[in-house]
Write a protein that holds these residues in place. Sequence first.
Motif, PDB file in Angstrom:
ATOM      1  N   MET A  49       0.840  -1.203   0.000  1.00 46.52           N
ATOM      2  CA  MET A  49       0.000   0.000   0.000  1.00 46.52           C
ATOM      3  C   MET A  49       0.872   1.249   0.000  1.00 46.52           C
ATOM      4  O   MET A  49       1.783   1.379   0.803  1.00 46.52           O
ATOM      5  CB  MET A  49      -0.844   0.034   1.288  1.00 46.52           C
ATOM      6  CG  MET A  49      -2.095  -0.791   1.205  1.00 46.52           C
ATOM      7  SD  MET A  49      -3.460   0.242   0.719  1.00 46.52           S
ATOM      8  CE  MET A  49      -4.327  -0.796  -0.383  1.00 46.52           C
ATOM      9  N   LYS A  51      -7.576   2.907  -4.823  1.00 45.92           N
ATOM     10  CA  LYS A  51      -8.541   2.132  -4.062  1.00 45.92           C
ATOM     11  C   LYS A  51      -9.711   3.016  -3.612  1.00 45.92           C
ATOM     12  O   LYS A  51     -10.872   2.615  -3.662  1.00 45.92           O
ATOM     13  CB  LYS A  51      -7.835   1.522  -2.853  1.00 45.92           C
ATOM     14  CG  LYS A  51      -8.657   0.492  -2.139  1.00 45.92           C
ATOM     15  CD  LYS A  51      -7.820  -0.224  -1.106  1.00 45.92           C
ATOM     16  CE  LYS A  51      -8.691  -1.183  -0.323  1.00 45.92           C
ATOM     17  NZ  LYS A  51      -7.912  -1.971   0.625  1.00 45.92           N
ATOM     18  N   ASN A  52      -9.382   4.245  -3.183  1.00 45.09           N
ATOM     19  CA  ASN A  52     -10.430   5.156  -2.725  1.00 45.09           C
ATOM     20  C   ASN A  52     -11.376   5.561  -3.844  1.00 45.09           C
ATOM     21  O   ASN A  52     -12.541   5.853  -3.598  1.00 45.09           O
ATOM     22  CB  ASN A  52      -9.807   6.413  -2.110  1.00 45.09           C
ATOM     23  CG  ASN A  52      -9.416   6.185  -0.658  1.00 45.09           C
ATOM     24  OD1 ASN A  52      -9.895   5.258  -0.029  1.00 45.09           O
ATOM     25  ND2 ASN A  52      -8.548   7.026  -0.152  1.00 45.09           N
ATOM     26  N   ARG A  94     -14.245   3.413  -3.935  1.00 44.32           N
ATOM     27  CA  ARG A  94     -14.765   3.184  -2.588  1.00 44.32           C
ATOM     28  C   ARG A  94     -16.281   3.090  -2.571  1.00 44.32           C
ATOM     29  O   ARG A  94     -16.856   2.247  -1.881  1.00 44.32           O
ATOM     30  CB  ARG A  94     -14.300   4.333  -1.710  1.00 44.32           C
ATOM     31  CG  ARG A  94     -14.426   4.093  -0.251  1.00 44.32           C
ATOM     32  CD  ARG A  94     -13.337   4.858   0.446  1.00 44.32           C
ATOM     33  NE  ARG A  94     -13.721   5.278   1.771  1.00 44.32           N
ATOM     34  CZ  ARG A  94     -12.906   5.940   2.589  1.00 44.32           C
ATOM     35  NH1 ARG A  94     -11.698   6.286   2.163  1.00 44.32           N
ATOM     36  NH2 ARG A  94     -13.291   6.276   3.770  1.00 44.32           N
ATOM     37  N   GLU A 111     -11.252  11.685   8.390  1.00 47.84           N
ATOM     38  CA  GLU A 111     -10.233  10.738   7.941  1.00 47.84           C
ATOM     39  C   GLU A 111      -8.932  11.461   7.586  1.00 47.84           C
ATOM     40  O   GLU A 111      -7.835  10.988   7.887  1.00 47.84           O
ATOM     41  CB  GLU A 111     -10.775   9.983   6.714  1.00 47.84           C
ATOM     42  CG  GLU A 111      -9.898   8.842   6.275  1.00 47.84           C
ATOM     43  CD  GLU A 111     -10.507   8.090   5.099  1.00 47.84           C
ATOM     44  OE1 GLU A 111     -11.736   7.864   5.117  1.00 47.84           O
ATOM     45  OE2 GLU A 111      -9.756   7.759   4.174  1.00 47.84           O
ATOM     46  N   VAL A 144      -7.212  12.293  10.706  1.00 43.92           N
ATOM     47  CA  VAL A 144      -6.548  11.114  11.264  1.00 43.92           C
ATOM     48  C   VAL A 144      -5.220  10.866  10.558  1.00 43.92           C
ATOM     49  O   VAL A 144      -4.186  10.658  11.202  1.00 43.92           O
ATOM     50  CB  VAL A 144      -7.454   9.865  11.148  1.00 43.92           C
ATOM     51  CG1 VAL A 144      -6.688   8.610  11.538  1.00 43.92           C
ATOM     52  CG2 VAL A 144      -8.700  10.017  11.995  1.00 43.92           C
ATOM     53  N   ILE A 163      -9.041   3.905   9.404  1.00 47.10           N
ATOM     54  CA  ILE A 163      -9.445   4.269   8.038  1.00 47.10           C
ATOM     55  C   ILE A 163     -10.416   3.194   7.550  1.00 47.10           C
ATOM     56  O   ILE A 163     -10.053   2.013   7.475  1.00 47.10           O
ATOM     57  CB  ILE A 163      -8.217   4.353   7.094  1.00 47.10           C
ATOM     58  CG1 ILE A 163      -7.139   5.297   7.669  1.00 47.10           C
ATOM     59  CG2 ILE A 163      -8.635   4.790   5.691  1.00 47.10           C
ATOM     60  CD1 ILE A 163      -7.567   6.728   7.872  1.00 47.10           C
ATOM     61  N   PRO A 164     -11.651   3.582   7.240  1.00 50.81           N
ATOM     62  CA  PRO A 164     -12.716   2.589   7.031  1.00 50.81           C
ATOM     63  C   PRO A 164     -12.500   1.646   5.843  1.00 50.81           C
ATOM     64  O   PRO A 164     -12.946   0.508   5.900  1.00 50.81           O
ATOM     65  CB  PRO A 164     -13.979   3.437   6.825  1.00 50.81           C
ATOM     66  CG  PRO A 164     -13.524   4.825   6.609  1.00 50.81           C
ATOM     67  CD  PRO A 164     -12.155   4.963   7.175  1.00 50.81           C
ATOM     68  N   ASN A 165     -11.844   2.096   4.779  1.00 54.81           N
ATOM     69  CA  ASN A 165     -11.742   1.176   3.637  1.00 54.81           C
ATOM     70  C   ASN A 165     -10.422   0.410   3.622  1.00 54.81           C
ATOM     71  O   ASN A 165     -10.094  -0.236   2.645  1.00 54.81           O
ATOM     72  CB  ASN A 165     -11.987   1.903   2.308  1.00 54.81           C
ATOM     73  CG  ASN A 165     -10.811   2.731   1.880  1.00 54.81           C
ATOM     74  OD1 ASN A 165     -10.127   3.306   2.731  1.00 54.81           O
ATOM     75  ND2 ASN A 165     -10.542   2.793   0.586  1.00 54.81           N
ATOM     76  N   LEU A 166      -9.686   0.502   4.715  1.00 58.26           N
ATOM     77  CA  LEU A 166      -8.462  -0.302   4.827  1.00 58.26           C
ATOM     78  C   LEU A 166      -8.676  -1.384   5.885  1.00 58.26           C
ATOM     79  O   LEU A 166      -9.366  -1.153   6.881  1.00 58.26           O
ATOM     80  CB  LEU A 166      -7.268   0.576   5.231  1.00 58.26           C
ATOM     81  CG  LEU A 166      -6.872   1.714   4.290  1.00 58.26           C
ATOM     82  CD1 LEU A 166      -5.646   2.430   4.838  1.00 58.26           C
ATOM     83  CD2 LEU A 166      -6.603   1.196   2.881  1.00 58.26           C
ATOM     84  N   GLU A 226      -3.842  -3.222   7.011  1.00 58.82           N
ATOM     85  CA  GLU A 226      -3.451  -2.053   6.207  1.00 58.82           C
ATOM     86  C   GLU A 226      -3.423  -0.776   7.042  1.00 58.82           C
ATOM     87  O   GLU A 226      -2.606   0.117   6.802  1.00 58.82           O
ATOM     88  CB  GLU A 226      -4.411  -1.891   5.019  1.00 58.82           C
ATOM     89  CG  GLU A 226      -4.218  -2.945   3.944  1.00 58.82           C
ATOM     90  CD  GLU A 226      -5.383  -3.021   2.955  1.00 58.82           C
ATOM     91  OE1 GLU A 226      -5.183  -3.594   1.876  1.00 58.82           O
ATOM     92  OE2 GLU A 226      -6.484  -2.520   3.276  1.00 58.82           O
ATOM     93  N   LYS A 236     -12.005  -5.389   7.560  1.00 57.82           N
ATOM     94  CA  LYS A 236     -12.164  -3.925   7.624  1.00 57.82           C
ATOM     95  C   LYS A 236     -12.696  -3.572   9.010  1.00 57.82           C
ATOM     96  O   LYS A 236     -13.353  -4.395   9.650  1.00 57.82           O
ATOM     97  CB  LYS A 236     -13.171  -3.472   6.556  1.00 57.82           C
ATOM     98  CG  LYS A 236     -12.721  -3.772   5.128  1.00 57.82           C
ATOM     99  CD  LYS A 236     -12.552  -2.491   4.319  1.00 57.82           C
ATOM    100  CE  LYS A 236     -11.795  -2.751   3.021  1.00 57.82           C
ATOM    101  NZ  LYS A 236     -12.669  -3.075   1.906  1.00 57.82           N
TER     102      LYS A 236
END
Lengths: 463, 224
Positions: free
Chosen positions: A1, A9-10, A13, A326, A329, B95-98, B102, B139
């Motif tokens: 990654m 990837k996003n 999503r 996000e 974060v 992180i929600p989609n990882l 990850e 996830k």
Amino acid sequence: MNVVSRGIKNATRSPLRGGAIVLMLAISIGLVLSMMVARSSVQTKINDVLASAGTKVTINAAGINGFAGGGNPLTADNVTTIKNTAHVASISSTLTDQLGSTDTNLQSSLELGSFGERQNRFSDGSVPTPPADSTSNGSSTTTDRQTMRSRINVTGTTNPNVASVNGGTLVIGSGKTIDGNSSDLVALIGQNLATKNNLSAGSTFTAYGKTITVNGIYSTDNSFTDNGIIMPLATVQNLTGQPGAVTSVVATIDSSENVDSTVSALKSKLGSSVDVTSEAAQAENSVSALKGIASLSLAGVIGAAIAATAIILLAMILIVRERRREIGVLKAIGGSNFKVIGQFVVESLTITIIGAVVGLALGVLVSGPMTTALASSSSNSSTVIISNGSGSTATVARPAGDFGGFGRGLNQLRTNITNVTASLTPQIFLSAMGITLAVAIIGSLLPAWLIARIRPAEVLRTE
Amino acid sequence: MLAVKNLTKTFNTPGGDVMALRDINFAVDRGQFVSIIGKSGSGKSTLLSMLGALDTPTSGSLEVDGVDLAKLSSRQQTSYRAKTIGFVFQQYNLIPNLSALENVMLALEFGGTKPASRRDEATRLLKQVGLDEQEIQRKPTRLSGGQQQRVAIARAIANSPALILADEPTGNLDSETGQKIFDLLHKLSRSKNTTIIAVTHDLDIAGKTDKTFMLKDGKITTKQ
Ligand SMILES: Nc1ncnc2c1ncn2[C@@H]1O[C@H](COP(=O)(O)OP(=O)(O)OP(=O)(O)O)[C@@H](O)[C@H]1O
Ligand SMILES: [Mg+2]
């Protein structure tokens, strides 16, 4: 990654929303491409028309238009004067006449119809007979004893191709062409006239009291023209007893810059008994509709590009707002502005690239039909004369469609305008990709700025 | 290792200035487990964000291992957050989609671990906080609150930080699970000599830490 794979990837999503954004982008980008194709095709056509029309000058005997009107034809002296005028590279001369039923054993392929009857209401009973002087003495040219049938057009020309409606080479369906510079008793017969009279290459017919051999059959897409006979200029001059006379001369000028000066020179040399007109001016008028389309499609390109930019911008603003926390974060756990922004730029690029691939494919598919649609709508709105295709009402006083004169030029333009072909060149494709790239960059700048402004302390706020 | 002197933080809001922290002074030694308690709005989170270089103080100084956080450039701040600090949040903030794995690898990436060793290292960390082979592939939404907080702790300790800042790490968990999470943090501070500053409402938990500060209206009222 890494930044790139996270960004890609996003982009996928939320497939539904991503798909909707991609679709909208694709439509805008497809529009950009097809509008560019339309614009460049129309532009190419404009240049073609202007270039091909650009060097031709038509000299008509004043008062004579095709087979109608009155006045005296041009003389051999006039023709010599034209030929010797500076910058005139070559000329083709034409003498037109018409055959009534007493002049020939041929029958016209055109019905008289209500139009023809109206044109014939002036009939005084006189009819041109060989060697006729009718075409040279004005008022009697539009008469025919046989009021129930229209007449047959005769064109004597040094260059049979002047009869071609689209300005190209005359299409000879069967047989062979004639030598316009000879004085043989040979003729090319229009398709309709040949059918009506069962003529084919090698047949003979009678006109002006002489037997004439059919060399070939020509066809155009014009019923009026296809009711005609084309013979060498000298032959028609001899048969009609008008040695040296011509009704129209088309002079080709050596270069388009010299057209205007040559037109003035010809006007002053030939005086008021001739009308000198250049196709360049006429072509300019005729392509104005096309120019409208060209600027319309440019506006389309700009509009679609702006739409694409707005779509990606709005999508990215939405995404950034939604992932505010996000982003906080990512910054709080040590993500640099560069990495965080990079990830979103990759995301925006991915969406744009997918949209571009779909959109360009879409553009390739629709650019052809779209160009055709735009161009054909232009020919309807232009001032070009479109004749009744059936030809049933065409007769002596038809204003355009004469051989060798302006009508030919107009017809040529009409054909040209409807013949705009969409051509997707690599340059256009590259420019469209360039626009897409610009869209992607602009679509990333604002989100990047928004991301940079998000404070990492944001994450500690409870919602 | 940590010294806070005359720390003040004022927020300028449309409704006037809010003084979230007033003249804070305290010091923490390496390896200490410190708890901060206080009412809602007393300034606990604001203090943590100063310590974590998420925000800059209005005045005063914050020294971590002799380095004044207020004097760091934004690049140095980013590096400080990545390597010296580990954050644990009340809302986990994964992180929600990882996947869990990850998420931890992401912290390792920011901390400068080589790509080749990230996966193994993240797996080791997640096992250390008690997740199994299958759970680390999931996830965050497919993990329980306690499991998510374990992933967050694994992420926080990924780069062996000197200081872990936890803002109500057990606030969203039942008391039993909260106790386990607390024990996990405690164990880490002991085994790796990591300094931990945790905000909590749970006085039971606060009672077990080395030091407790009580915040009231932006001031430290009790130190024990
Ligand atoms: N970004 C900000 N802008 C304006 N005021 C703020 C901001 N952040 C915090 N405050 C104010 O500062 C004070 C302290 O807030 P803080 O979030 O530190 O409290 P807290 O002790 O963490 O409360 P809680 O226990 O509810 O989390 C509050 O009055 C809050 O309204
Ligand atoms: Mg708080």
